[in-house]
Design a protein around this motif. Structure first.
Motif, PDB file in Angstrom:
ATOM      1  N   HIS A 162       0.845  -1.191   0.000  1.00 14.26           N
ATOM      2  CA  HIS A 162       0.000   0.000   0.000  1.00 14.26           C
ATOM      3  C   HIS A 162       0.877   1.235   0.000  1.00 14.26           C
ATOM      4  O   HIS A 162       2.103   1.151   0.122  1.00 14.26           O
ATOM      5  CB  HIS A 162      -0.942  -0.001   1.215  1.00 14.26           C
ATOM      6  N   ASP A 164       0.860   5.129   1.903  1.00 11.93           N
ATOM      7  CA  ASP A 164       0.181   5.774   3.021  1.00 11.93           C
ATOM      8  C   ASP A 164      -0.675   6.960   2.583  1.00 11.93           C
ATOM      9  O   ASP A 164      -1.615   7.346   3.299  1.00 11.93           O
ATOM     10  CB  ASP A 164       1.195   6.176   4.097  1.00 11.93           C
ATOM     11  N   HIS A 249       4.934   0.091   0.128  1.00 11.62           N
ATOM     12  CA  HIS A 249       5.609  -0.680   1.170  1.00 11.62           C
ATOM     13  C   HIS A 249       4.681  -1.784   1.672  1.00 11.62           C
ATOM     14  O   HIS A 249       3.468  -1.763   1.433  1.00 11.62           O
ATOM     15  CB  HIS A 249       6.110   0.208   2.309  1.00 11.62           C
TER      16      HIS A 249
HETATM   17 FE   FE2 Z   1       1.881   2.081   5.687  1.00  8.38          FE
END
Ligand code: FE2
Length: 292
Positions: A162, A164, A249
């Motif tokens: 994903h 952030d 990440h």
């Molecule tokens: Fe994250």
């Protein structure tokens, strides 16, 4: 991996140009020895206290980025300005009993530790962090959320690929993650994996709120990185990893016998417009603050 600046005292340290260049090139920066063993011990002790005080009752709320239907749980949405514990997905047997002690069953504590608890407030703020944020280009750092992540031995869940910025969207994108290793993070206990340079790609998903519902929408079909494009990021306890909101990440499940505690802050630049559709909203009763 780049050594952190030497000082953690009252002097405001600056990142070197090499460190800043590394961040812009790869989308992340590792600052070793950013926190001392004593600072880490204090927040670990406090987290244990918060878990000990937590009465789960019949609560079965869990958090994974895969199971976003569960994220619509009011327990999650109401945690925006509170301190709440979330169980691991695999914490319970099929008949609803904890498989292991409560202290080994919590996935994380979120999301306002930095504003609701003095120990975490102290850990989350200071001139060194402010200097790092500014060196990375944030003129008005604002700390939106904090998470104490346990990554429990044996049951610590995977966090799938994903970005952030999916969760804290601003225009332009500004969210920056400050990820503190409270224990050594290794490939065995579920360290971060990143795609160096992947922050130059598009935002793939948007997590949007509509009243008491949240939904993750795909906005770009670019595949998640794999193969030679990704690498693990093992770091020692005390390290700070800063990464760009667009950096893809991931972290693997922890099937080892050793926990992997980490603490994260998600920070945006107050110059950017914060989306009213983000799940996490604040009102005047708990104003946003920066690092100092
Ligand atoms: Fe994250």
């Amino acid at each position: 991996m780049i050594p952190a600046f030497a000082s953690t005292g009252s002097v405001r340290p600056m990142l070197s140009q090499e460190q800043i260049d590394h961040y812009h090139r790869t989308g992340y920066l590792v600052l070793e020895d950013f926190k001392t063993a004593a600072q880490i011990a204090r927040v670990r002790e406090r987290a244990n206290e918060l878990v000990a005080q937590f009465d789960p009752g019949d609560r079965r709320s869990i958090f994974t980025t895969r199971e976003q239907a569960l994220a619509s749980d009011a327990w999650f949405l109401e945690s925006a300005d509170q301190i709440r514990c979330f169980f691991e997905e695999d914490a319970f047997t099929t008949d609803g009993q904890l498989k292991q002690d409560k202290s080994l069953s919590i996935n994380k504590i979120g999301h306002a530790l930095h504003d609701r608890d003095q120990v975490f407030d102290d850990f989350s703020r200071g001139p060194e962090l402010d200097a790092v944020a500014r060196a990375l280009g944030m003129a008005q750092p604002q700390i939106w959320q904090s998470m104490y992540i346990f990554k429990q031995p044996g049951i610590g869940g995977e966090v799938g690929w994903h970005q952030d910025a999916t969760f804290l969207h601003t225009t332009p994108i500004s969210v920056t993650t400050f990820w503190f290793a409270l224990e050594d993070a290794t490939e065995d206990n579920g360290c971060l994996w990143v795609a160096p340079g992947g922050h130059r790609g598009p935002l793939r998903e948007l997590f949007v709120r509509d009243g008491d519902r949240v939904d993750k929408q795909q906005i770009d079909t670019t595949a998640w990185p794999a193969g030679d494009a990704i690498c693990p990021l093992p770091v020692r306890a005390g390290s700070l990893v800063c990464f760009h909101g667009l950096l893809p990440h991931y972290s693997a499940p922890n099937r080892s016998a050793i926990s992997r505690h980490a603490y994260t802050l998600h920070v945006t630049d107050g110059r950017a417009h914060y989306s009213s559709r983000n799940w996490l909203q604040r009102d005047a009763s708990l104003p946003l603050r920066g690092f100092v």
